[in-house]
Scaffold this active site. Structure first.
Site, short mmCIF file in Angstrom:
data_model
loop_
_atom_site.label_atom_id
_atom_site.label_comp_id
_atom_site.label_asym_id
_atom_site.label_seq_id
_atom_site.Cartn_x
_atom_site.Cartn_y
_atom_site.Cartn_z
N ARG A 91 0.82 -1.21 0.00
CA ARG A 91 0.00 0.00 0.00
C ARG A 91 0.86 1.27 0.00
O ARG A 91 0.58 2.23 -0.70
CB ARG A 91 -0.91 0.00 1.23
CG ARG A 91 -1.80 1.23 1.38
CD ARG A 91 -2.94 1.22 0.40
NE ARG A 91 -3.68 2.48 0.42
CZ ARG A 91 -4.67 2.76 -0.42
NH1 ARG A 91 -5.05 1.88 -1.31
NH2 ARG A 91 -5.28 3.90 -0.38
N ASP B 25 -3.95 -3.93 3.39
CA ASP B 25 -5.04 -4.60 4.10
C ASP B 25 -6.32 -4.60 3.28
O ASP B 25 -6.67 -3.61 2.63
CB ASP B 25 -5.31 -3.91 5.44
CG ASP B 25 -4.21 -4.16 6.45
OD1 ASP B 25 -3.60 -5.24 6.38
OD2 ASP B 25 -3.97 -3.30 7.30
#
Length: 435
Positions: free
Chosen positions: A97, A121
């Site tokens: 990310r 996530d």
């Protein structure tokens, strides 16, 4: 995939020192791309997500010199921008990310930046519009390949300062825009900017490199563009999410723990939020001391209504700690409403806690009511899998407090954000084994 075996119900005791902040490290590491001079960063956490980003920087041609535990010197004087268009980069950048934050520095210094759709996530939709709208406002041209999910921005003539109002106070979006604007021509103002301590740290680091950023700590940043930045030495703050995790661990396991060197002045409402759950914590210098709790009672609102704990942009309560608060509330006296506003999938791990005997009513994807046991009924051990970093540590805390031996699978999710957690817990007396 790795697994933790945890024998629960053991009271812990001792001192623990928080690691460097993961969310700050991901921003700070990307900022080394803004200069050809040496940048030394200290207190870097040794965790999967950070190590992946360091590897990515190395593959881009950044020189990396390890100085000792947690200290690395970077030099970006021979960056291979062409690597951004390779298949290897598409695979590597898409697994992390934080890789999105290399785009701003690369765009500012080299006139182009590319990134595959970032990973991270699976906690709900995580939009990137704020990042790219900011770059477009600074004069970059945007393109998106839907087939490959590949984003690109280009500004061969350079960026130009402007005034912008962000559509959301995105931390990574603000960081990316600030890193792009420091080398733009003229003045940039960013209103509705994120103002988390980690974003403040980034701004201070950039200023020490020769940037001109004012309004640091507020939601209105003013950036006067400069021609180039120099090197610096920077130290990362302790991780506030880990600090909150240790507070919750101490309460749930009825343990006496001291958390060392927490940087109290950067914790915001975190200590008082745990106090609302009835947890006693004392400030001792720059440490947090949590005594043994035989029980803790959730406070009500002033009018006697049920307490609500909700996430909000800084200086509100960080969403990364709501999972911890939820699991700690399962053994409190009283009830609490947990309202997770930002991500629609982050509360779905509560079914594992319900399997362990917790009394939780999931109202909808964003809200859960927890009815605490007040330690009159111990959670029961079970086998579970970690869905994301924060849910993973919450399930680990539940397992450490539960009766019997629990198994947590997919622990790579926990390792992404917590450094050598099993070793550090064993130092406190926990019975946890990695298999």
């Amino acid at each position: 995939m790795g697994t933790f075996k945890i024998e629960g119900g053991i009271r812990l005791k001792g001192e623990i020192t928080p690691q460097g902040a993961k969310n700050e490290a991901l921003q700070i590491l990307c900022a080394v791309l803004l200069t050809s001079e040496k940048v030394t960063i200290n207190n870097i956490p040794d965790i999967i997500d950070v190590n992946k980003l360091i590897t990515l920087l190395g593959n881009l041609g950044v020189k990396i010199q390890k100085n000792g535990a947690g200290s690395i010197t970077f030099q970006s004087d021979e960056v291979n921008v062409g690597y951004l268009e390779t298949e290897a980069f598409k695979k590597e950048g898409g697994s992390l990310r934080g890789s999105i934050m290399i785009v701003g520095p690369l765009l500012a210094r080299f006139g182009k930046g590319y990134i595959p759709k970032p990973g991270g996530d699976k906690i709900g939709r995580r939009r990137l519009d704020t990042h790219f709208e900011g770059f477009i406002n600074l004069g970059a041209k945007f393109r998106y390949n839907r087939e490959d999910h590949f984003y690109g921005v280009e500004a061969p003539e350079g960026l130009t300062g402007t005034d912008m109002l962000l559509d959301e106070a995105s931390v990574t979006g603000t960081a990316n825009i600030v890193m792009a604007a420091v080398l733009a021509k003229g003045r940039t103002t960013v209103y509705n900017a994120a103002c988390e301590p980690y974003l403040q740290q980034l701004c201070r680091m950039l200023n020490s490199m020769g940037a001109n950023i004012t309004g640091v700590g507020s939601n209105l940043l003013t950036i006067e563009g400069v021609e180039k930045l120099g090197g610096c030495t920077h130290r990362i703050l302790p991780d506030m999410i880990e600090i909150g995790s240790w507070i919750g661990l101490a309460a749930m396991t009825r343990s006496e723990i001291t958390i060392k060197n927490v940087s109290w002045d950067n914790l915001g409402v975190i200590p008082n939020t745990f106090r609302k759950l009835g947890i006693t914590l004392e400030r001792r210098g720059d440490d947090i001391y949590i005594p043994t709790h035989e029980n803790y009672q959730i406070k009500t609102d002033i009018d006697g209504s049920i307490l609500t704990i909700a996430d909000a942009p800084w200086p509100g309560f960080t969403p990364d700690l709501l999972s911890i608060v939820l699991v700690v509330a399962t053994q409190a006296g009283g009830d609490v409403l947990i309202h997770q506003k930002m991500f629609e999938s982050r509360l779905f791990f509560v079914d594992k806690l319900i399997d362990m005997g917790a009394k939780i009513m999931l109202c909808d994807p964003h809200r859960a009511v927890v009815m605490g046991h007040d330690f009159k009924s111990q959670l029961k051990a079970t086998t579970m899998s970690s869905p994301d970093i924060r849910a993973g540590i919450s399930l680990l805390i539940a397992a450490l407090s539960a009766k019997g031996t629990s198994t947590i699978q997919n622990i790579e999710q926990i390792d992404r954000g917590y450094e050598r957690i099993d070793e550090r817990l064993r130092a406190l007396g926990a019975n946890i084994v990695r298999v």
